[in-house]
Write a protein that holds these residues in place. Structure first.
Motif, PDB file in Angstrom:
ATOM      1  N   VAL A  25     136.795  35.183  69.811  1.00 36.37           N
ATOM      2  CA  VAL A  25     136.129  34.819  71.074  1.00 36.37           C
ATOM      3  C   VAL A  25     136.100  35.973  72.079  1.00 36.37           C
ATOM      4  O   VAL A  25     135.560  35.821  73.172  1.00 36.37           O
ATOM      5  N   CYS A  26     136.665  37.113  71.707  1.00 36.86           N
ATOM      6  CA  CYS A  26     136.789  38.211  72.678  1.00 36.86           C
ATOM      7  C   CYS A  26     135.488  39.024  72.776  1.00 36.86           C
ATOM      8  O   CYS A  26     135.062  39.649  71.799  1.00 36.86           O
ATOM      9  N   PRO A  27     134.838  39.033  73.951  1.00 38.64           N
ATOM     10  CA  PRO A  27     133.578  39.774  74.094  1.00 38.64           C
ATOM     11  C   PRO A  27     133.753  41.282  73.891  1.00 38.64           C
ATOM     12  O   PRO A  27     132.845  41.954  73.421  1.00 38.64           O
ATOM     13  N   VAL A  28     134.937  41.805  74.236  1.00 37.49           N
ATOM     14  CA  VAL A  28     135.168  43.252  74.076  1.00 37.49           C
ATOM     15  C   VAL A  28     135.304  43.574  72.590  1.00 37.49           C
ATOM     16  O   VAL A  28     134.721  44.542  72.089  1.00 37.49           O
ATOM     17  N   THR A  37     141.829  45.881  71.139  1.00 36.06           N
ATOM     18  CA  THR A  37     141.256  45.280  72.347  1.00 36.06           C
ATOM     19  C   THR A  37     141.476  43.767  72.389  1.00 36.06           C
ATOM     20  O   THR A  37     141.242  43.136  73.416  1.00 36.06           O
ATOM     21  N   THR A  38     141.886  43.180  71.275  1.00 33.08           N
ATOM     22  CA  THR A  38     142.031  41.719  71.249  1.00 33.08           C
ATOM     23  C   THR A  38     143.328  41.294  71.923  1.00 33.08           C
ATOM     24  O   THR A  38     144.252  42.092  72.102  1.00 33.08           O
ATOM     25  N   ALA A  39     143.405  40.006  72.227  1.00 35.55           N
ATOM     26  CA  ALA A  39     144.645  39.483  72.806  1.00 35.55           C
ATOM     27  C   ALA A  39     145.787  39.664  71.807  1.00 35.55           C
ATOM     28  O   ALA A  39     146.899  40.051  72.173  1.00 35.55           O
ATOM     29  N   LYS A  42     147.085  43.136  71.881  1.00 33.86           N
ATOM     30  CA  LYS A  42     147.842  43.430  73.104  1.00 33.86           C
ATOM     31  C   LYS A  42     149.203  42.719  73.085  1.00 33.86           C
ATOM     32  O   LYS A  42     150.195  43.246  73.576  1.00 33.86           O
ATOM     33  N   CYS A  67     139.886  44.945  79.541  1.00 38.12           N
ATOM     34  CA  CYS A  67     139.930  43.501  79.310  1.00 38.12           C
ATOM     35  C   CYS A  67     139.213  42.846  80.483  1.00 38.12           C
ATOM     36  O   CYS A  67     139.440  43.208  81.636  1.00 38.12           O
ATOM     37  N   LEU A  68     138.337  41.903  80.188  1.00 43.18           N
ATOM     38  CA  LEU A  68     137.537  41.261  81.236  1.00 43.18           C
ATOM     39  C   LEU A  68     138.315  40.196  82.003  1.00 43.18           C
ATOM     40  O   LEU A  68     137.812  39.653  82.983  1.00 43.18           O
ATOM     41  N   LEU A  69     139.522  39.890  81.545  1.00 39.94           N
ATOM     42  CA  LEU A  69     140.304  38.768  82.095  1.00 39.94           C
ATOM     43  C   LEU A  69     139.435  37.500  82.125  1.00 39.94           C
ATOM     44  O   LEU A  69     139.452  36.734  83.083  1.00 39.94           O
ATOM     45  N   CYS A  70     138.660  37.343  81.038  1.00 41.94           N
ATOM     46  CA  CYS A  70     137.701  36.230  80.987  1.00 41.94           C
ATOM     47  C   CYS A  70     138.361  34.918  80.578  1.00 41.94           C
ATOM     48  O   CYS A  70     137.743  33.863  80.645  1.00 41.94           O
ATOM     49  N   LYS A  71     139.598  34.976  80.111  1.00 40.75           N
ATOM     50  CA  LYS A  71     140.394  33.805  79.724  1.00 40.75           C
ATOM     51  C   LYS A  71     139.883  33.105  78.469  1.00 40.75           C
ATOM     52  O   LYS A  71     140.349  32.014  78.147  1.00 40.75           O
ATOM     53  N   ALA A  72     138.910  33.702  77.759  1.00 43.55           N
ATOM     54  CA  ALA A  72     138.418  33.046  76.537  1.00 43.55           C
ATOM     55  C   ALA A  72     139.545  32.957  75.514  1.00 43.55           C
ATOM     56  O   ALA A  72     139.659  31.973  74.777  1.00 43.55           O
ATOM     57  N   CYS A  73     140.410  33.988  75.481  1.00 45.05           N
ATOM     58  CA  CYS A  73     141.512  33.974  74.515  1.00 45.05           C
ATOM     59  C   CYS A  73     142.550  32.916  74.884  1.00 45.05           C
ATOM     60  O   CYS A  73     143.136  32.285  74.008  1.00 45.05           O
ATOM     61  N   PHE A  87     148.773  39.750  80.503  1.00 43.82           N
ATOM     62  CA  PHE A  87     148.021  40.986  80.742  1.00 43.82           C
ATOM     63  C   PHE A  87     148.102  41.402  82.211  1.00 43.82           C
ATOM     64  O   PHE A  87     148.184  42.579  82.531  1.00 43.82           O
TER      65      PHE A  87
HETATM   66  S1  SF4 Z   1     140.674  37.983  78.473  1.00 45.72           S
HETATM   67 FE1  SF4 Z   1     141.044  37.829  76.253  1.00 45.72          FE
HETATM   68  S2  SF4 Z   1     139.018  37.335  75.376  1.00 45.72           S
HETATM   69 FE2  SF4 Z   1     138.647  38.105  77.473  1.00 45.72          FE
HETATM   70  S3  SF4 Z   1     138.279  40.311  77.222  1.00 45.72           S
HETATM   71 FE3  SF4 Z   1     140.496  40.065  77.623  1.00 45.72          FE
HETATM   72  S4  SF4 Z   1     141.452  39.943  75.577  1.00 45.72           S
HETATM   73 FE4  SF4 Z   1     139.244  39.586  75.305  1.00 45.72          FE
END
Ligand code: SF4
Ligand code: SF4
Length: 432
Positions: A25-28, A37-39, A42, A67-73, A87
């Motif tokens: 689910v990680c956009p990066v 780059t994945t959760a 990290k 990391c976008l701190l998008c919370k998808a992870c 993070f």
């Molecule tokens: S918050 Fe999680 S899903 Fe979103 S960019 Fe960062 S590691 Fe990836």
């Protein structure tokens, strides 16, 4: 949100079962195809740091910044690992150890001097043409030259600072006869200085539903840019100032900015967890409502007039995963007569803005944004609606880069237009 070495880190890290759901689910990760780059990547890195096998050098720290701190992870994690908190904590550790760049430290500290900050932005509004020029398509401004420390890519199109901030357009108190309730509105910096028309729409919505509205004069920035960069001391200072400014006999605290709303509703609880202001935050948190939540809960659907527009909607990360607001805007759109709402694919996937992420990694953020724009355009909608000004800014830039004439509007503006049409229809006048 603690520095590394604390028990809280261990409690979270031990829960990770290495399943890799966060990777999918990680956009990066989708763009870079790099496990680091994945959760999960990290999390492994932080385990190494705790065990003493790895030193959190500035180079390794880069992984937490990318990391976008998008919370998808966080949302998708079957073990409930609070990767977002981890993070942010890693960023805090870095800020304490290696110190943030001087420009950032000064900028964040400047946020705590409310009047100075306000004066600076008012001067900026008058002087902005010295360093910025109108973009060819007229949708915003572009830097005339590289502005050191600004992180502003020369291609990037950003909205200008408004000639008049929201605070100059609407009074501190708007009162109605026999009010149904008392709302306090937290517009945040973006609605105050960049998109005041969206802020005005929020006040109109509250007023039309017969609520009193107050915008306290001594509100500060919500602090998100500071505490998400690791400057937690400034974040706490701003949180405390806002809790004081918002204290009062209000029934609801209205936000119309995803990041401000998530900060007030949830994130202040984390940065103030060991502070005396935590109790005040708990009381406030229960009253925080995004404007779309307010309309679903308290709005009068009979006030809506026909709004013949084709719209699609982008779920801002901090609304859908930060405040659990996703169905409410759609419920509102479904109620507006003649509004042709078209859901886009992956509506809740991050648009690539990610606060300062799009400054630091402009090309990467543009690639992430392109998927959003492809999905939005595929709906055939002429207008993309979102409840976050940062997403609005980034998406507008993306549309400009691809010469698209799709409009971008705030949810509150759509609701206000539907109300205006309702009033005009009653009077037999022309619709907006
Ligand atoms: S918050 Fe999680 S899903 Fe979103 S960019 Fe960062 S590691 Fe990836
Ligand atoms: S989804 Fe959660 S448990 Fe699975 S690898 Fe990612 S952080 Fe670990």
């Amino acid at each position: 949100m603690n520095e590394h070495g604390h028990e809280e880190w261990k409690q979270q890290l031990v829960k990770c079962i290495r399943c890799g759901t966060c990777r999918s689910v990680c956009p990066v990760f989708k763009e870079e195809n790099n496990e680091n780059t994945t959760a999960r990547g990290k999390v492994q890195l932080l385990e190494g740091v705790l065990e003493g096998a790895v030193k959190l050098t500035p180079t390794l720290q880069e992984r937490f910044n990318k990391c976008l701190l998008c919370k998808a992870c966080v949302k998708g994690c079957p073990s409930g690992v609070r990767t977002d908190t981890l993070f942010l904590s890693a960023r805090l550790t870095n800020a304490n150890k290696n110190s943030l760049p001087l420009a950032k430290r000064l900028a964040f500290k400047g946020l705590t001097f409310r009047k100075l900050f306000d004066t600076g932005l008012r001067i900026g509004s008058v002087m902005q043409n010295v360093v910025m020029k109108k973009s060819d398509d007229g949708r915003g401004n572009q830097a005339r030259f590289n502005i050191p420390g600004s992180g502003l890519d020369l291609r990037r199109i950003i909205p200008p600072l408004a000639a008049k901030p929201l605070r100059d357009i609407v009074p501190e108190k708007t009162t109605v006869t026999n009010p149904k309730g008392r709302a306090v509105f937290f517009p945040g910096c973006m609605l105050n200085y960049i998109y005041p028309e969206a802020g005005k729409a929020v006040v109109n919505i509250l007023k039309r539903n017969n609520w009193d509205v107050t915008i306290p004069t001594d509100l500060s920035c919500c602090g998100t840019p500071a505490f998400t960069s690791g400057d937690q001391a400034t974040g706490r200072e701003l949180a405390a100032a806002n809790l004081k400014a918002l204290a009062g006999d209000y029934d609801v605290v209205i936000t119309a900015c995803a990041s401000c709303g998530a900060a007030l509703k949830n994130e202040y609880g984390e940065i103030l967890q060991n502070e005396s202001d935590h109790n005040a935050w708990q009381k406030l948190s229960k009253k925080v409502l995004d404007i779309s939540e307010f309309v679903v809960k308290y709005g009068d659907p009979a006030l809506f007039g026909a709004l013949p527009m084709k719209v699609t909607y982008h779920d801002a990360c901090h609304l859908v995963r930060g405040m659990d607001v996703s169905k409410q805007p759609r419920q509102v759109f479904a109620t507006v007569p003649e509004l042709d709402f078209r859901n886009m694919k992956d509506a809740d996937v991050c648009c690539g803005a990610g606060g300062t992420f799009s400054m630091a990694y402009y090309n990467l953020s543009r690639r992430i944004n392109d998927h959003k724009l492809d999905n939005a355009e595929a709906t055939g909608a002429s207008c993309l609606v979102t409840g976050c000004s940062a997403c609005r800014m980034h998406i507008t830039d993306g549309l400009s880069q691809r010469n698209s004439n799709m409009r971008v509007m705030h949810t509150a503006e759509i609701i206000d237009m539907a109300y205006q049409n309702g009033e005009k229809q009653k009077k037999g006048g022309k619709q907006v």
